[in-house]
Design a protein around this motif. Sequence first.
Motif, mmCIF file in Angstrom:
data_model
loop_
_atom_site.group_PDB
_atom_site.id
_atom_site.type_symbol
_atom_site.label_atom_id
_atom_site.label_comp_id
_atom_site.label_asym_id
_atom_site.label_seq_id
_atom_site.Cartn_x
_atom_site.Cartn_y
_atom_site.Cartn_z
ATOM 1 N N PHE A 98 0.820 -1.207 0.000
ATOM 2 C CA PHE A 98 0.000 0.000 0.000
ATOM 3 C C PHE A 98 0.855 1.258 0.000
ATOM 4 O O PHE A 98 0.505 2.258 -0.624
ATOM 5 N N TYR A 99 1.983 1.227 0.679
ATOM 6 C CA TYR A 99 2.895 2.375 0.712
ATOM 7 C C TYR A 99 3.295 2.778 -0.698
ATOM 8 O O TYR A 99 3.194 3.951 -1.081
ATOM 9 N N ALA A 100 3.754 1.814 -1.490
ATOM 10 C CA ALA A 100 4.215 2.109 -2.843
ATOM 11 C C ALA A 100 3.057 2.474 -3.762
ATOM 12 O O ALA A 100 3.193 3.339 -4.639
ATOM 13 N N SER A 101 1.912 1.833 -3.551
ATOM 14 C CA SER A 101 0.752 2.108 -4.392
ATOM 15 C C SER A 101 0.182 3.494 -4.118
ATOM 16 O O SER A 101 -0.033 4.291 -5.043
ATOM 17 N N ALA A 102 -0.043 3.819 -2.852
ATOM 18 C CA ALA A 102 -0.665 5.097 -2.508
ATOM 19 C C ALA A 102 0.259 6.280 -2.774
ATOM 20 O O ALA A 102 -0.211 7.384 -3.063
ATOM 21 N N ASN A 103 1.562 6.061 -2.696
ATOM 22 C CA ASN A 103 2.533 7.149 -2.851
ATOM 23 C C ASN A 103 3.293 7.073 -4.170
ATOM 24 O O ASN A 103 4.368 7.674 -4.297
ATOM 25 N N ALA A 104 2.744 6.376 -5.146
ATOM 26 C CA ALA A 104 3.481 6.124 -6.396
ATOM 27 C C ALA A 104 3.936 7.417 -7.064
ATOM 28 O O ALA A 104 5.092 7.543 -7.482
ATOM 29 N N ASP A 105 3.045 8.384 -7.160
ATOM 30 C CA ASP A 105 3.414 9.637 -7.836
ATOM 31 C C ASP A 105 4.525 10.352 -7.075
ATOM 32 O O ASP A 105 5.483 10.864 -7.677
ATOM 33 N N TRP A 106 4.422 10.431 -5.757
ATOM 34 C CA TRP A 106 5.445 11.103 -4.954
ATOM 35 C C TRP A 106 6.788 10.399 -5.110
ATOM 36 O O TRP A 106 7.824 11.054 -5.308
ATOM 37 N N LEU A 107 6.788 9.082 -5.020
ATOM 38 C CA LEU A 107 8.040 8.329 -5.083
ATOM 39 C C LEU A 107 8.705 8.457 -6.444
ATOM 40 O O LEU A 107 9.943 8.463 -6.539
ATOM 41 N N ARG A 108 7.905 8.575 -7.513
ATOM 42 C CA ARG A 108 8.482 8.745 -8.843
ATOM 43 C C ARG A 108 9.110 10.114 -9.025
ATOM 44 O O ARG A 108 10.078 10.276 -9.773
ATOM 45 N N SER A 109 8.574 11.117 -8.353
ATOM 46 C CA SER A 109 8.980 12.503 -8.624
ATOM 47 C C SER A 109 10.017 13.054 -7.656
ATOM 48 O O SER A 109 10.390 14.226 -7.763
ATOM 49 N N HIS A 110 10.505 12.248 -6.708
ATOM 50 C CA HIS A 110 11.437 12.760 -5.710
ATOM 51 C C HIS A 110 12.741 11.969 -5.688
ATOM 52 O O HIS A 110 12.747 10.743 -5.897
ATOM 53 N N THR A 111 13.822 12.673 -5.452
ATOM 54 C CA THR A 111 15.139 12.060 -5.233
ATOM 55 C C THR A 111 15.737 12.682 -3.976
ATOM 56 O O THR A 111 15.392 13.814 -3.614
ATOM 57 N N PRO A 112 16.659 11.979 -3.312
ATOM 58 C CA PRO A 112 17.196 12.496 -2.034
ATOM 59 C C PRO A 112 17.917 13.825 -2.146
ATOM 60 O O PRO A 112 17.866 14.642 -1.220
ATOM 61 N N GLY A 113 18.611 14.070 -3.255
ATOM 62 C CA GLY A 113 19.323 15.339 -3.397
ATOM 63 C C GLY A 113 20.560 15.415 -2.518
ATOM 64 O O GLY A 113 21.017 14.424 -1.928
ATOM 65 N N SER A 114 21.089 16.611 -2.375
ATOM 66 C CA SER A 114 22.365 16.809 -1.679
ATOM 67 C C SER A 114 22.269 16.567 -0.177
ATOM 68 O O SER A 114 23.270 16.303 0.479
ATOM 69 N N THR A 115 21.069 16.672 0.382
ATOM 70 C CA THR A 115 20.925 16.486 1.825
ATOM 71 C C THR A 115 20.923 15.016 2.231
ATOM 72 O O THR A 115 21.043 14.703 3.409
ATOM 73 N N GLY A 116 20.755 14.124 1.277
ATOM 74 C CA GLY A 116 20.758 12.690 1.581
ATOM 75 C C GLY A 116 19.390 12.123 1.861
ATOM 76 O O GLY A 116 19.228 10.905 1.907
ATOM 77 N N SER A 117 18.401 12.975 2.063
ATOM 78 C CA SER A 117 17.060 12.457 2.330
ATOM 79 C C SER A 117 16.017 13.486 1.923
ATOM 80 O O SER A 117 16.267 14.689 1.917
#
Length: 668
Positions: free
Chosen positions: A44-63
């Motif tokens: 459910f985590y991956a399904s409900a947050n699919a759009d968010w997870l696709r559009s975000h990367t950790p970046g320079s801060t690491g998270s």
Amino acid sequence: MNLRPLGCALVVSLIAGLASPADAQKKRSSKPKAAAAPSACSDFYASANADWLRSHTPGSTGSVSALEELGARARQQQRDLLEAASKSPQNNVQKLLGDFWASGLDEAAVERDGAQPIAPLISRIDAIKNAKDVSPAIAALHQVGIPVLFNFGADIDLGDLNRHIGYFAQGGLGLPDPAYYTRNDADTQALMGRYRNYVEKILALTGTPQGQLSSDAQSVIDLETRIARASKSLLDLRNPRANYAPVETASLAKRYKRLQLGDFLKAQGVSDDRVSMANPELFAQLDGLVGSLKPAQWKAYLRWRVGDAMAPYLAKPFRDAEFEFRGRVLRGLASPPTRQQAVLDAITLAAGPMVGHEYAARYLPASTDKRAEDIAAQLRAALGEALDRDTRLSASAKTEAKAKLDKLKIEVGTPNRDLDYTVQPMGRGSFGSNMLIASTWRHREEMKRIGRGNADRRWDVLPQDPALAYDIAQNRLIVTAAMLQPPVFDTGKDAAWLYGSYGALVGHELSHGFDNRGRHVDAKQELRDWWTPAEASAWDVLGKRVAAQYGGYDDPELSGRKINAAQTNEESIADIAGVDLAWSAFRKAEPAAAKPAQQSFYKGWASLWPQKLTPEAAQQRAATSVHAPGKWRTNGPLRNEPGFGEAYACKAGSAMQLAADQQVRLFP
């Protein structure tokens, strides 16, 4: 990982005999069909947050996470507030904050100001002629928010949770650990060499003659070493009980005549009848040092402490010296913060409650405040019903729990008791001077916390910082203004979503009042264990069941590694409790809720926890965090929720729905 299905199917001959060898080779070497995208019943985590997870990367801060984005938004809102206050203030507090902000951003004015903001303090120090002058100078620096020689602050009275008392505690060192001053290994000695160089730089900037720098720096380090040798280790300071030792205030003046602690308290505006002093041997030594050290050594030390404390708010040579040692050497930072962030940090430190007062007025609509209070009250009622049916509690423990719940307070937005915002006008001419004015104000308001009936005077979090917490000492739920925005409180979503996000967080925190921590404070706000051995045993059984579940979960960011279920166990239990209580409150508020609303409830919970981390950040979280990774903060509780299985038609025994006999239910 989300894998997309193949864009098109392979073209094959309907008649196998007509396929050429080349065609057959293509068929054999083609990629296997991609795995199906996660579904509500598989992850459910991956399904409900699919759009968010696709559009975000950790970046320079690491998270990066949904809640980190909330924190970043709150900081930007504060900058916007201060910018507006600097251009068009609507009241006196905004005028103060606007001038403070503008003076900090005017770097040319800061450079012109040089060391002028601390000149009156340096003059006071230079006027020390004998031992009797030392203690009043120490008291005066504490008044402006520069603690020297020791620390003194307000905190909860462990003997009477309805009040705060003043705590005399060790401090006065330029390094964060007393052990630095006594270790002889090569690394420590190298650090001490760099520290000495930093002390000399600051002393020079405060006006110490060049020929006197070396001897004055040595005088500073000598005095700090004496303090460090009489101080407790950092490990010894972790136990609040071991650092609580109430004494009668009236006895201090006689016992520490040279430190003049009675006069010190009067200077801070404190008239309470007792304080805490857990290391009287340290203060006896400090008392002796006031009488035995030469005034010149005290002047060098106090000059250094003023320059070091104020360095981030003065001209560039001060800031560069401070960052080179404290930022680069001690904290490992590659570069200093932006000017805007540095000024915001300074204002938060010195005038944070002022910002919080205006932040809530600007960003928290009355309707949102009221709705948040209503939902929190419904969660409190749901917890009461859950305690009634909790089979782990004996009759006596249940009576105590219900009495404690009846007294539980809910404070949303800002503290119920406001502050006195009478402050000396700041103006825009001197950022460093404004810092001292604001620090003096905040110290004054902090000292007002000391005394009977003052324990609930304010929060230990600021309204402009996102926080939702249970205050165990005051038996109250605290929800800051900044927390009441997406993803926690999204007024653009339906009621079900709000119960699943905000409501479940409220339930999580309220459960702490009645768990393995809350058991140590009773309904009268007295420190005692109101559980019997039977409750303790039942909790252990529950904890082992939850740990066994979560201990089987793979860390989503660290291949081949399970999450540390023992480290995260109490928070995982609270997550399960929070979702369960919020679901009960939602179903009571909307008993006829259809499937889409039921699903929206669980989507609200999942929306809190999406995160992306680098392997390095994931390693650090795994070693230190008391919370499970976002995937399991989402999925862990839901696997134990029959309501989730019904809402999404997940079969018992599937990835997202444990069999009934395997589910952990806190409140059956």
